[in-house]
Scaffold this motif. Structure first.
Motif, short mmCIF file in Angstrom:
data_model
loop_
_atom_site.label_atom_id
_atom_site.label_comp_id
_atom_site.label_asym_id
_atom_site.label_seq_id
_atom_site.Cartn_x
_atom_site.Cartn_y
_atom_site.Cartn_z
N SER A 85 77.52 33.94 75.55
CA SER A 85 78.83 34.07 74.89
C SER A 85 79.16 32.84 74.05
N THR A 108 77.40 40.35 75.64
CA THR A 108 78.53 40.14 74.74
C THR A 108 79.08 41.44 74.14
N HIS A 109 78.32 42.52 74.24
CA HIS A 109 78.70 43.81 73.65
C HIS A 109 78.77 43.75 72.12
N ALA A 110 78.26 42.69 71.53
CA ALA A 110 78.30 42.52 70.08
C ALA A 110 76.86 42.40 69.56
N GLU A 112 73.66 41.53 67.28
CA GLU A 112 73.24 40.43 66.41
C GLU A 112 71.74 40.32 66.46
N GLY A 125 73.95 45.15 70.98
CA GLY A 125 75.35 45.56 71.13
C GLY A 125 75.46 46.47 72.34
N PRO A 130 81.36 49.05 72.72
CA PRO A 130 81.09 48.03 71.70
C PRO A 130 82.28 47.10 71.45
N ARG A 131 81.95 45.85 71.15
CA ARG A 131 82.97 44.88 70.74
C ARG A 131 82.79 44.48 69.28
N SER A 132 81.78 45.04 68.66
CA SER A 132 81.59 44.86 67.22
C SER A 132 81.18 46.21 66.65
N TYR A 133 81.57 46.46 65.45
CA TYR A 133 81.21 47.72 64.77
C TYR A 133 81.62 48.94 65.61
N GLN A 134 82.83 48.92 66.14
CA GLN A 134 83.32 50.02 66.96
C GLN A 134 83.32 51.36 66.24
N THR A 139 76.19 50.87 69.74
CA THR A 139 74.94 50.64 69.03
C THR A 139 73.80 50.35 69.99
#
Length: 171
Positions: A85, A108-110, A112, A125, A130-134, A139
């Motif tokens: 994190s 991190t649920h994100a 990269e 992810g 998800p915490r990014s690109y919801q 993903t």
């Protein structure tokens, strides 16, 4: 090597079975980076290389693993004990210590992906939370490794590729 990488399903067993069914003839290996909340004895894990996440309380999961697939070495962990994190430096150190070509992690649920020299560092992810690109509903990623190139294709929850997130790196 072509590998499916998924993480952080948090009890959503159905999506893991769907991914396995959809990609079983398209990839060489399936990696699961933790937080399934399923027992380590679940039959799904006969097809996935799975590790223990901070929300997996079954001690039969390994905390990390090193796998060799089609001539490539993969270091896999959830990452919570390596402080992902706050960055991936410790994760990268562990992967480099085993001469890994890839370092896969979750937590991190994100999503990269980046390169550190010849090492591909990837978080797919979360396919379920998800915490990014919801907007994609979650993903996962297919990694294609070759001697001089690494490519990452991210997929949405419906298992459609997301072209605008695809990345390719020289090794």
């Amino acid at each position: 090597m072509k590998a499916m990488v998924v993480s952080d399903t948090h009890g959503d067993r159905e999506i893991l079975a769907k991914i396995l069914d959809h990609f079983q003839d398209q990839v060489d290996a399936f990696f699961y980076c933790g937080d399934s909340e399923l027992p380590a004895s679940d039959p799904l894990w006969q097809s996935y290389y799975a590790v223990r996440g901070n929300m997996d309380f079954d001690a039969d999961y390994p905390m990390a693993r090193v796998e060799h697939v089609k001539g490539f070495t993969v270091y896999e962990t959830h990452g919570h004990r390596l402080g992902v994190s706050m960055g991936t430096a410790k994760l990268e150190e562990h992967a480099q210590a085993v001469n890994a070509d890839c370092a896969f992690y979750g937590h991190t649920h994100a999503l990269e992906a980046h390169m550190n020299g010849p090492l591909l560092v990837l978080n797919p992810g979360s396919i379920s939370q998800p915490r990014s690109y919801q907007q994609y509903g979650g993903t996962c990623a297919v990694v294609t490794m070759a001697a001089t190139q690494a490519a990452v294709t991210f997929y949405d929850r419906a298992l459609h590729p997301i072209p605008e997130l695809a990345q390719s790196f020289a090794r």
